[in-house]
Design an enzyme around this catalytic site. Structure first.
Site, mmCIF file in Angstrom:
data_model
loop_
_atom_site.group_PDB
_atom_site.id
_atom_site.type_symbol
_atom_site.label_atom_id
_atom_site.label_comp_id
_atom_site.label_asym_id
_atom_site.label_seq_id
_atom_site.Cartn_x
_atom_site.Cartn_y
_atom_site.Cartn_z
ATOM 1 N N GLY A 1 21.465 12.845 1.720
ATOM 2 C CA GLY A 1 22.109 11.996 1.348
ATOM 3 C C GLY A 1 21.566 10.456 1.599
ATOM 4 O O GLY A 1 20.850 10.290 1.740
ATOM 5 N N GLY B 1 -8.079 4.664 -1.610
ATOM 6 C CA GLY B 1 -9.681 5.110 -1.310
ATOM 7 C C GLY B 1 -9.763 5.787 -3.226
ATOM 8 O O GLY B 1 -9.917 7.411 -2.658
ATOM 9 N N SER C 1 -11.097 -0.374 -8.015
ATOM 10 C CA SER C 1 -11.724 1.319 -8.755
ATOM 11 C C SER C 1 -12.884 0.956 -9.390
ATOM 12 O O SER C 1 -13.800 2.464 -9.389
ATOM 13 C CB SER C 1 -10.702 1.478 -9.964
ATOM 14 O OG SER C 1 -9.444 1.515 -9.315
ATOM 15 N N PHE D 1 -7.353 -5.840 0.472
ATOM 16 C CA PHE D 1 -6.752 -4.455 0.719
ATOM 17 C C PHE D 1 -7.476 -3.858 2.018
ATOM 18 O O PHE D 1 -7.611 -2.898 1.993
ATOM 19 C CB PHE D 1 -6.462 -3.833 0.293
ATOM 20 C CG PHE D 1 -5.885 -3.993 -1.431
ATOM 21 C CD1 PHE D 1 -4.438 -4.689 -1.324
ATOM 22 C CD2 PHE D 1 -5.566 -3.704 -2.719
ATOM 23 C CE1 PHE D 1 -3.702 -5.566 -1.963
ATOM 24 C CE2 PHE D 1 -5.713 -4.823 -3.736
ATOM 25 C CZ PHE D 1 -4.296 -5.142 -4.149
ATOM 26 N N ILE D 2 -8.455 -4.377 2.976
ATOM 27 C CA ILE D 2 -8.681 -3.925 4.018
ATOM 28 C C ILE D 2 -8.081 -3.512 5.746
ATOM 29 O O ILE D 2 -7.234 -4.297 5.738
ATOM 30 C CB ILE D 2 -10.607 -4.395 4.108
ATOM 31 C CG1 ILE D 2 -10.949 -5.212 2.817
ATOM 32 C CG2 ILE D 2 -10.953 -3.903 5.485
ATOM 33 C CD1 ILE D 2 -11.595 -3.665 1.952
ATOM 34 N N THR D 3 -7.746 -1.761 5.274
ATOM 35 C CA THR D 3 -6.896 -1.269 6.575
ATOM 36 C C THR D 3 -7.838 -1.963 7.820
ATOM 37 O O THR D 3 -9.294 -1.890 7.929
ATOM 38 C CB THR D 3 -7.205 -0.355 6.361
ATOM 39 O OG1 THR D 3 -6.953 0.308 5.240
ATOM 40 C CG2 THR D 3 -6.452 0.027 7.762
ATOM 41 N N GLU E 1 -5.945 7.821 -11.054
ATOM 42 C CA GLU E 1 -6.727 8.410 -12.189
ATOM 43 C C GLU E 1 -7.522 8.065 -12.641
ATOM 44 O O GLU E 1 -8.564 9.267 -13.210
ATOM 45 C CB GLU E 1 -6.404 6.752 -13.364
ATOM 46 C CG GLU E 1 -4.020 6.081 -13.351
ATOM 47 C CD GLU E 1 -3.398 6.568 -12.149
ATOM 48 O OE1 GLU E 1 -4.493 5.770 -11.564
ATOM 49 O OE2 GLU E 1 -2.500 6.963 -12.207
ATOM 50 N N THR F 1 -7.809 5.756 -6.853
ATOM 51 C CA THR F 1 -6.563 5.886 -7.712
ATOM 52 C C THR F 1 -6.410 7.458 -7.928
ATOM 53 O O THR F 1 -7.254 8.247 -8.775
ATOM 54 C CB THR F 1 -6.177 5.424 -8.313
ATOM 55 O OG1 THR F 1 -6.633 5.240 -9.711
ATOM 56 C CG2 THR F 1 -5.568 3.679 -8.142
ATOM 57 N N GLU G 1 -13.392 11.763 2.538
ATOM 58 C CA GLU G 1 -12.518 10.178 2.315
ATOM 59 C C GLU G 1 -11.164 11.493 1.969
ATOM 60 O O GLU G 1 -9.718 10.547 2.378
ATOM 61 C CB GLU G 1 -12.949 9.211 1.710
ATOM 62 C CG GLU G 1 -11.355 8.258 2.821
ATOM 63 C CD GLU G 1 -12.292 6.792 1.810
ATOM 64 O OE1 GLU G 1 -10.622 6.267 1.099
ATOM 65 O OE2 GLU G 1 -12.887 6.405 1.856
HETATM 66 C C1 LIG Z 1 -2.588 -0.232 1.629
HETATM 67 C C2 LIG Z 1 -3.877 -0.712 1.553
HETATM 68 C C3 LIG Z 1 -4.813 0.084 2.499
HETATM 69 C C4 LIG Z 1 -6.869 0.092 1.557
HETATM 70 N N1 LIG Z 1 -7.575 0.193 2.930
HETATM 71 C C5 LIG Z 1 -8.931 -0.095 2.630
HETATM 72 C C6 LIG Z 1 -9.794 -0.189 3.123
HETATM 73 O O1 LIG Z 1 -9.568 0.024 3.543
HETATM 74 N N2 LIG Z 1 -10.696 -0.301 2.648
HETATM 75 C C7 LIG Z 1 -11.309 -0.326 0.602
HETATM 76 O O2 LIG Z 1 -12.313 -0.838 0.842
HETATM 77 N N3 LIG Z 1 -10.405 -0.215 0.507
HETATM 78 C C8 LIG Z 1 -8.568 -0.686 0.259
HETATM 79 N N4 LIG Z 1 -8.000 -0.126 -0.235
HETATM 80 C C9 LIG Z 1 -8.283 -0.336 -1.751
HETATM 81 C C10 LIG Z 1 -8.152 0.450 -2.551
HETATM 82 O O3 LIG Z 1 -8.766 1.841 -1.891
HETATM 83 C C11 LIG Z 1 -7.700 0.036 -4.110
HETATM 84 O O4 LIG Z 1 -6.287 -0.438 -3.926
HETATM 85 C C12 LIG Z 1 -7.714 1.060 -4.676
HETATM 86 O O5 LIG Z 1 -8.751 1.312 -5.318
HETATM 87 C C13 LIG Z 1 -7.093 0.622 -6.205
HETATM 88 O O6 LIG Z 1 -7.803 -0.826 -6.412
HETATM 89 P P1 LIG Z 1 -7.187 -1.520 -7.275
HETATM 90 O O7 LIG Z 1 -6.463 -2.049 -6.083
HETATM 91 O O8 LIG Z 1 -7.714 -3.165 -7.337
HETATM 92 O O9 LIG Z 1 -6.330 -1.121 -8.832
HETATM 93 P P2 LIG Z 1 -7.340 -1.472 -10.243
HETATM 94 O O10 LIG Z 1 -8.856 -0.800 -9.896
HETATM 95 O O11 LIG Z 1 -7.366 -2.784 -10.582
HETATM 96 O O12 LIG Z 1 -6.591 -0.472 -10.495
HETATM 97 C C14 LIG Z 1 -5.493 -0.563 -11.126
HETATM 98 C C15 LIG Z 1 -4.521 0.367 -11.684
HETATM 99 O O13 LIG Z 1 -5.453 0.662 -13.350
HETATM 100 C C16 LIG Z 1 -5.272 2.114 -13.076
HETATM 101 N N5 LIG Z 1 -7.544 2.292 -13.563
HETATM 102 C C17 LIG Z 1 -8.425 1.643 -13.280
HETATM 103 N N6 LIG Z 1 -9.800 1.866 -14.277
HETATM 104 C C18 LIG Z 1 -8.665 2.571 -14.815
HETATM 105 C C19 LIG Z 1 -9.593 3.685 -15.673
HETATM 106 N N7 LIG Z 1 -10.737 3.454 -15.840
HETATM 107 N N8 LIG Z 1 -9.444 5.184 -16.051
HETATM 108 C C20 LIG Z 1 -7.652 5.119 -15.471
HETATM 109 N N9 LIG Z 1 -7.010 4.184 -14.919
HETATM 110 C C21 LIG Z 1 -7.138 3.591 -14.703
HETATM 111 C C22 LIG Z 1 -5.542 2.674 -11.556
HETATM 112 O O14 LIG Z 1 -5.396 4.033 -11.192
HETATM 113 C C23 LIG Z 1 -4.546 1.873 -11.176
HETATM 114 O O15 LIG Z 1 -3.269 2.454 -11.641
HETATM 115 C C24 LIG Z 1 -6.843 -0.378 0.341
HETATM 116 C C25 LIG Z 1 -5.442 -0.643 0.483
HETATM 117 C C26 LIG Z 1 -4.219 -0.759 0.441
HETATM 118 C C27 LIG Z 1 -3.264 -1.135 -0.519
#
Ligand SMILES: Cc1cc2nc3c(=O)[nH]c(=O)nc-3n(C[C@H](O)[C@H](O)[C@H](O)COP(=O)(O)OP(=O)(O)OC[C@H]3O[C@@H](n4cnc5c(N)ncnc54)[C@H](O)[C@@H]3O)c2cc1C
Length: 388
Positions: free
Chosen positions: A340, A364, A134, A158-160, A368, A366, A243
């Protein structure tokens, strides 16, 4: 079909794309879902048909079509019920290739964009990192300039398309002292020594490969910098509008698929001597589901039109992703309930759909984070502007 946005040409494109998917993709989907790999031949076929180039410039080999062709591409990909296959295709065409188109110079376009349009090269976009996705500006991967090269160190996760792609569009810090202003974007060839990918196991999107990628002293030519040094963050943010809208469109399309499936199912399945669609409680549930999907779809179309007309719709795209993905999850959850026990079976489409949909509010940006952005815009009157 809403004729405010779709012409006869759009409609015939939809019909031919649907036919193509049924013939060339659907017979292989279960295999790809099981193996977590999409065979190379289908990338080539997408390229041959011009599907990867629908919104790319004609001078680079694309078709230069308006964004409603992209809407059709995305919607129909959702309706064959493999979020993973769809993600592999649109992450290539709209995440990696958008950066090539907007920030790549003529050399990069020739070497990567045109082969991407042709389906000869597959791309991925590497932004998220193990230490945090994030907080994009807090990334740790860095690119240090050394003579006429950059040396990249760090990791992405998590790179697609992160395992099978031929090139990587990588965001890295070129100035570790700076947060937002210290980031740049690079094109990195997969064959460059020092890159290793590990495939990740995941809840849904099972046909697509998702990887953790390590960069260990990866030396690339300095000319692989895309756009200007230090402008990576605004480039990323600028493309996030598209996106996010893409993810919103995907959401309304898969929810629509769920409603259509459930309507048919309810008209055939009987309980207590009548079909399910005759029970008032269930009729009201479906009425509510269909209404929510309709609202999302119409909003997403109107934002698509504004984006296509050149408006910078970052607030609206954030709103549409936040709500459309939430609504898709709700609608698909309810649709599964209406089947069901069959809803819980892999033989029926709702189980996979439910798993795949859950990524919507996470990937892309979250929900939040989107709420943070929207709140800043509507409460603090913050304005986000395109890069000049
Ligand atoms: C299947 C899949 C494919 C993906 N493909 C790509 C891709 O091709 N390229 C790429 O770059 N990324 C990709 N992602 C990554 C995706 O964009 C991230 O998982 C996403 O941005 C969240 O980052 P994180 O998982 O590190 O969660 P974190 O940033 O660790 O967040 C954890 C939780 O805390 C919350 N949070 C964090 N900061 C705050 C805040 N300031 N206020 C409130 N809540 C907060 C978040 O909403 C989340 O619920 C992919 C992810 C998945 C699962």
């Amino acid at each position: 079909m809403n004729s405010m946005y779709f012409t006869e040409e759009h409609i015939s494109f939809r019909e031919s794309f649907k036919e193509f998917l049924q013939k060339e993709v659907v017979p292989h989907i279960n295999k790809w879902e099981k193996e977590g790999t999409i065979e190379r031949f289908i990338w080539t076929k997408f390229g041959e048909m011009g599907y990867f180039g629908i919104n790319q410039p004609e001078e680079d080999g694309g078709l230069g079509l308006d964004l409603f062709y992209t809407v059709i591409f995305l919607e129909e990909l959702q309706k064959i019920n493999s979020g993973g296959f769809a993600a592999a295709m649109w992450a290539h065409a709209y995440l990696a290739m958008t950066h090539l188109n907007k920030e790549g110079d003529a050399r990069i376009k020739k070497a990567y964009l045109t082969p991407s349009i042709n389906g000869e090269k597959i791309g991925c976009l590497c932004i998220s990192e193990p230490f945090g996705g994030s907080d994009v500006a807090g990334m740790r991967t860095n690119a240090v300039k050394k003579d006429d090269t950059y040396v990249i160190n760090g990791s992405k996760t998590f790179i697609t398309n992160g395992v099978y792609s031929d090139y990587l569009v990588v965001a890295a810090k070129t100035n570790l002292e700076e947060k937002h202003k210290g980031m740049s974007i690079f094109i990195v060839d997969r064959n460059t020594p020092g890159i290793s990918s590990t495939k990740l196991d995941k809840l849904g999107w099972r046909a697509s490969d998702t990887a953790e990628i390590a960069f260990d002293n990866v030396v690339i030519p300095a000319e692989n910098l895309m756009g200007e040094e230090g402008k990576g963050f605004p480039y990323i943010m600028q493309h996030f509008a598209l996106e996010r809208l893409i993810m919103a469109i995907n959401a309304h399309a898969r929810a629509e698929y769920a409603v259509d499936y459930v309507l048919k199912y309810m008209s055939e399945r009987e309980a207590f001597g009548k079909t399910l669609d005759q029970f008032q409680a269930l009729r009201h549930k479906v009425a509510e589901m269909a209404s929510k999907v309709d609202m999302c779809r119409e909003y997403n179309y109107s934002i698509t039109k504004r984006l296509d007309d050149g408006a910078y719709v970052v607030k609206e795209a954030s709103m549409s992703k936040m709500l459309s993905t939430k609504i898709a999850d709700e609608v698909i959850y309810d649709a599964l309930q209406l089947l069901g026990g069959y809803g819980y079976m892999e033989e029926y489409p709702l189980a996979r759909l439910l798993r795949d949909s859950r990524l919507g509010p996470i990937g892309g940006g979250t929900s939040e984070i989107l709420k943070e952005i929207i709140a800043k815009m509507i409460i603090d009157k913050k304005e986000y502007k395109p890069v000049s």
